[in-house]
Design an enzyme around this catalytic site. Structure first.
Site, PDB file in Angstrom:
ATOM      1  N   ASP A 264       0.836  -1.213   0.000  1.00 56.36           N
ATOM      2  CA  ASP A 264       0.000   0.000   0.000  1.00 56.36           C
ATOM      3  C   ASP A 264       0.869   1.261   0.000  1.00 56.36           C
ATOM      4  O   ASP A 264       1.998   1.238   0.481  1.00 56.36           O
ATOM      5  CB  ASP A 264      -0.844   0.068   1.282  1.00 56.36           C
ATOM      6  CG  ASP A 264      -1.821  -1.072   1.385  1.00 56.36           C
ATOM      7  OD1 ASP A 264      -2.180  -1.639   0.351  1.00 56.36           O
ATOM      8  OD2 ASP A 264      -2.202  -1.377   2.530  1.00 56.36           O
TER       9      ASP A 264
HETATM   10  N1  URA Z   1      -1.237  -5.832   4.104  1.00 51.56           N
HETATM   11  C1  URA Z   1      -1.674  -4.569   4.118  1.00 51.56           C
HETATM   12  O1  URA Z   1      -2.649  -4.254   4.779  1.00 51.56           O
HETATM   13  N2  URA Z   1      -0.993  -3.666   3.386  1.00 51.56           N
HETATM   14  C2  URA Z   1       0.090  -3.960   2.652  1.00 51.56           C
HETATM   15  O2  URA Z   1       0.658  -3.088   2.001  1.00 51.56           O
HETATM   16  C3  URA Z   1       0.520  -5.281   2.649  1.00 51.56           C
HETATM   17  C4  URA Z   1      -0.156  -6.203   3.389  1.00 51.56           C
END
Ligand code: URA
Length: 246
Positions: free
Chosen positions: A102
């Site tokens: 993310d």
């Molecule tokens: N889980 C999440 O919530 N975000 C990420 O970027 C990777 C795994």
């Protein structure tokens, strides 16, 4: 000499199986001649075209990148935000991230120009361990962490067994740091798992991916994988955990 379908897959166009399909469907030319034989081998100097477009055959490169927060896991962004490849500008090869973290998540991301390797690692049946460290608002109980370990219902189904460990907690500030290791890679999975037990993730970092670890690196840094590390990841992808012991 390498098999034609492998070379097409490595160029990042498609998977090896779909490359075979393209060959059978007479969409591939080698040095201007149509090739429909699956066993065909090609050398680095052969010119390959798929549906009339020449494929690029660059040297394969593999990097471990410590993605900072506030960077998109992509090669460009229509809103002009920072992207992973901004950190690879001095590299001649056209690389891209394997999977995504993310925008707000920092941590370990693989970056390569090997399309076949990327496809292999991103395949849903590829269940490599990924460890995340999450800063949580609140302090989950042992029972709540156990729920995360056993599998919890999210809107896209139950999560697979995981492991969760309380690393530290601050009773006064009502905050904690929890390490969560999962084998899946669903969208925003770690954040959603904590939400499902009633907690908000304030910060998230991916510490490890299979045999690779971030240790010793700072956000924004990268390093090339060793040939051995690339082999280990391939073995994990192809054979699961037991691949490493062979
Ligand atoms: N889980 C999440 O919530 N975000 C990420 O970027 C990777 C795994």
């Amino acid at each position: 000499m390498e098999r034609l379908q492998k070379v097409i897959a490595q160029a990042g166009i498609t998977s090896r199986r779909k490359a075979e399909q393209l060959i059978i469907e007479a969409k591939v030319k080698v040095n201007g001649e149509l090739v429909t034989e699956l066993g065909t081998k090609v050398s680095p100097s052969d010119k390959i075209e798929v549906e009339g477009i020449p494929i690029e055959r660059e040297e394969k490169v593999y990097y471990l990148f410590y993605k900072p927060r506030g960077v998109i896991s992509a090669v460009d962004d229509d809103k002009g935000r920072k992207v992973v490849t901004d950190y690879f500008q001095e590299i001649a090869e056209r690389v891209y991230p394997v999977g995504r973290l993310d925008y707000d998540t920092s941590g370990l991301l693989l970056v390569t120009n090997d399309g076949e390797f990327a496809n292999l690692l991103m395949h849903p049946s590829f269940e490599i361990k990924k460890t995340y460290v999450a800063k949580i608002a609140g302090i989950p109980s042992k029972q709540e962490l156990r729920k995360l370990e056993q599998g919890i219902k999210l809107e896209d189904g139950m999560t697979a067994p995981a492991s969760a460990k309380m690393l530290s907690l601050d009773k006064r500030k009502q905050k904690s740091i929890v390490e969560l290791t999962i084998h899946e890679g669903r969208n925003r999975q770690v954040r959603r798992m904590f939400e499902a037990i009633g907690y908000k993730v304030q910060k998230l970092r991916r510490e490890s991916f299979g045999t690779l670890k971030l240790k010793g690196m700072n956000a924004g840094e990268k390093r090339e994988l060793t040939p051995h590390e690339v082999k280990q990841l391939r073995a994990l992808a192809q054979n699961g955990e037991k691949g490493l012991r062979q």
